[in-house]
Design a protein around this motif. Structure first.
Motif, PDB file in Angstrom:
ATOM      1  N   GLY A   1      77.610  31.608  38.624  1.00 55.79           N
ATOM      2  CA  GLY A   1      77.814  33.013  38.310  1.00 55.79           C
ATOM      3  C   GLY A   1      77.227  33.377  36.971  1.00 55.79           C
ATOM      4  O   GLY A   1      76.575  34.423  36.816  1.00 55.79           O
ATOM      5  N   LEU A   2      77.421  32.514  35.980  1.00 50.35           N
ATOM      6  CA  LEU A   2      76.838  32.736  34.662  1.00 50.35           C
ATOM      7  C   LEU A   2      75.315  32.668  34.737  1.00 50.35           C
ATOM      8  O   LEU A   2      74.619  33.458  34.110  1.00 50.35           O
ATOM      9  N   TRP A   3      74.794  31.726  35.522  1.00 46.18           N
ATOM     10  CA  TRP A   3      73.344  31.580  35.657  1.00 46.18           C
ATOM     11  C   TRP A   3      72.728  32.849  36.236  1.00 46.18           C
ATOM     12  O   TRP A   3      71.697  33.327  35.766  1.00 46.18           O
ATOM     13  N   ARG A   4      73.394  33.412  37.252  1.00 41.05           N
ATOM     14  CA  ARG A   4      72.888  34.653  37.844  1.00 41.05           C
ATOM     15  C   ARG A   4      73.018  35.813  36.860  1.00 41.05           C
ATOM     16  O   ARG A   4      72.155  36.700  36.816  1.00 41.05           O
ATOM     17  N   ALA A   5      74.093  35.814  36.063  1.00 37.86           N
ATOM     18  CA  ALA A   5      74.258  36.867  35.056  1.00 37.86           C
ATOM     19  C   ALA A   5      73.145  36.803  34.024  1.00 37.86           C
ATOM     20  O   ALA A   5      72.630  37.840  33.578  1.00 37.86           O
ATOM     21  N   LEU A   6      72.739  35.589  33.645  1.00 40.46           N
ATOM     22  CA  LEU A   6      71.614  35.439  32.730  1.00 40.46           C
ATOM     23  C   LEU A   6      70.332  35.973  33.363  1.00 40.46           C
ATOM     24  O   LEU A   6      69.512  36.623  32.705  1.00 40.46           O
ATOM     25  N   GLY A   7      70.171  35.698  34.659  1.00 41.27           N
ATOM     26  CA  GLY A   7      69.005  36.216  35.361  1.00 41.27           C
ATOM     27  C   GLY A   7      69.001  37.735  35.405  1.00 41.27           C
ATOM     28  O   GLY A   7      67.962  38.376  35.172  1.00 41.27           O
ATOM     29  N   GLU A   8      70.152  38.329  35.673  1.00 37.76           N
ATOM     30  CA  GLU A   8      70.251  39.787  35.716  1.00 37.76           C
ATOM     31  C   GLU A   8      69.970  40.399  34.344  1.00 37.76           C
ATOM     32  O   GLU A   8      69.416  41.509  34.250  1.00 37.76           O
ATOM     33  N   ALA A   9      70.343  39.695  33.290  1.00 39.24           N
ATOM     34  CA  ALA A   9      70.095  40.186  31.928  1.00 39.24           C
ATOM     35  C   ALA A   9      68.652  39.985  31.488  1.00 39.24           C
ATOM     36  O   ALA A   9      68.269  40.433  30.406  1.00 39.24           O
ATOM     37  N   GLY A  10      67.856  39.301  32.317  1.00 39.35           N
ATOM     38  CA  GLY A  10      66.449  39.087  31.997  1.00 39.35           C
ATOM     39  C   GLY A  10      66.171  37.878  31.140  1.00 39.35           C
ATOM     40  O   GLY A  10      65.049  37.714  30.645  1.00 39.35           O
ATOM     41  N   PHE A  11      67.160  36.995  30.974  1.00 40.71           N
ATOM     42  CA  PHE A  11      66.993  35.838  30.094  1.00 40.71           C
ATOM     43  C   PHE A  11      65.824  34.961  30.532  1.00 40.71           C
ATOM     44  O   PHE A  11      65.010  34.529  29.707  1.00 40.71           O
ATOM     45  N   PHE A  12      65.735  34.683  31.823  1.00 38.22           N
ATOM     46  CA  PHE A  12      64.683  33.780  32.307  1.00 38.22           C
ATOM     47  C   PHE A  12      63.343  34.488  32.485  1.00 38.22           C
ATOM     48  O   PHE A  12      62.300  33.835  32.512  1.00 38.22           O
ATOM     49  N   ALA A  13      63.364  35.812  32.618  1.00 40.80           N
ATOM     50  CA  ALA A  13      62.140  36.570  32.880  1.00 40.80           C
ATOM     51  C   ALA A  13      61.651  37.327  31.660  1.00 40.80           C
ATOM     52  O   ALA A  13      60.839  38.244  31.786  1.00 40.80           O
ATOM     53  N   LEU A  14      62.100  36.941  30.477  1.00 40.77           N
ATOM     54  CA  LEU A  14      61.717  37.681  29.274  1.00 40.77           C
ATOM     55  C   LEU A  14      60.205  37.760  29.096  1.00 40.77           C
ATOM     56  O   LEU A  14      59.672  38.802  28.710  1.00 40.77           O
TER      57      LEU A  14
END
Length: 295
Positions: free
Chosen positions: A41-54
């Motif tokens: 859930g945290l991993w997906r939240a990071l994805g939604e926040a753009g962490f991995f796609a910066l």
């Protein structure tokens, strides 16, 4: 040349810190230690926040920012001791489906070691014969060794080196914050221990290490130069390990106990020193640069 953060960069850093404070605060950190595992859930939240796609271009569904912004985000991750193969998943955004969105967890074989093998959906560089579990000093970084890992001929990815340095910088900063906070409230002989010169010197040394590393990491993010990146890595590793060790000294005996979070800083810093070629490869690169410059 000035390396002051822009308003947008400050807002990005504050936003990442807010997300991590809400989703991975002190209670969540302790819970993760007691029951290790990757929080999807945290991993997906990071994805939604753009962490991995910066750093992924907007036309490809990313945020469209650059390496300096990624460094700020990873610095906050290091400060919070966020677990998981963050660098591997970030680098895989745009090439591995679902990585940018946090739906796919991507680990990378690095010098024969791989972090979070069991939780990863994709392991890049795995040689085909499986991985052997090995004991990790950090309870939040499970490790496996891959006997026939793909041989890396071009050296570690410079972005991975710099993002690892950014995580180390965040941990060094957190260690300094914890030490100063403890020194202000812990009393001995009727006085806060921060009133004693020996403790003041420890805290001052920690601040200097962190700020020197910060200048080097931020500069490398702007220049993208290989030597700057190597210098940043060496200084950040020294700051993370040195500050965590000095923080233990400020906390005294309680810093070594499971009840305190201080020992987790040191253990994570130790594990990261082996990642992305480690400080040794960065030191060798700097040595070659110096020799070439000397003719």
């Amino acid at each position: 040349m000035r390396f002051q953060l822009t308003e947008d960069q400050r807002a990005l850093r504050a936003g990442v810190r807010e997300v991590l404070a809400r989703r991975f605060g002190p209670d969540a950190l302790r819970a993760a230690v007691d029951a290790p595992g990757l929080d999807r859930g945290l991993w997906r939240a990071l994805g939604e926040a753009g962490f991995f796609a910066l750093r992924l271009p907007e036309e490809r569904g990313g945020v469209g920012l650059g390496l300096p912004e990624a460094v700020l985000a990873f610095e906050e991750a290091g400060r919070a001791l966020l677990p998981g193969p963050l660098v591997g998943t970030h680098l895989a955004a745009g090439t591995v489906p679902g990585a940018a969105e946090g739906e796919t967890v991507v680990a990378v074989v690095d010098g024969g070691l791989v972090e979070w093998w069991d939780e990863a959906d994709v392991v890049i560089g795995e040689g085909g014969s499986g991985a052997v579990p090995i004991r990790s000093v950090d309870p939040l970084t499970p490790l496996r060794r891959v006997p026939d890992a793909t041989v890396r001929t071009a050296g570690p990815d410079p972005v991975a080196v710099l993002l690892t340095a950014a995580e180390q910088l965040g941990t060094a900063t957190r260690a300094c914050e914890l030490a100063v906070g403890h020194a202000r409230v812990r009393e001995q002989f009727g006085r806060p221990i921060g009133a004693f010169q020996a403790v003041q010197h420890l805290c001052a040394d920690m601040l200097v290490r962190a700020e020197v590393a910060r200048a080097a990491v931020y500069a490398a993010a702007v220049t993208g130069d290989a030597a700057d990146t190597a210098c940043a890595r060496v200084l950040a590793d020294e700051a993370a390990v040195g500050n965590a060790g000095d923080c233990l000294q400020v906390f005294g005996g309680m810093g070594f106990t499971w009840e305190a979070d201080v020992h987790l800083l040191l253990k994570r810093a130790w594990v990261r020193t082996r990642r992305a070629g480690g400080a040794t490869e960065s030191e060798e690169l700097l040595a070659r640069e110096l020799l070439a410059g000397a003719g």
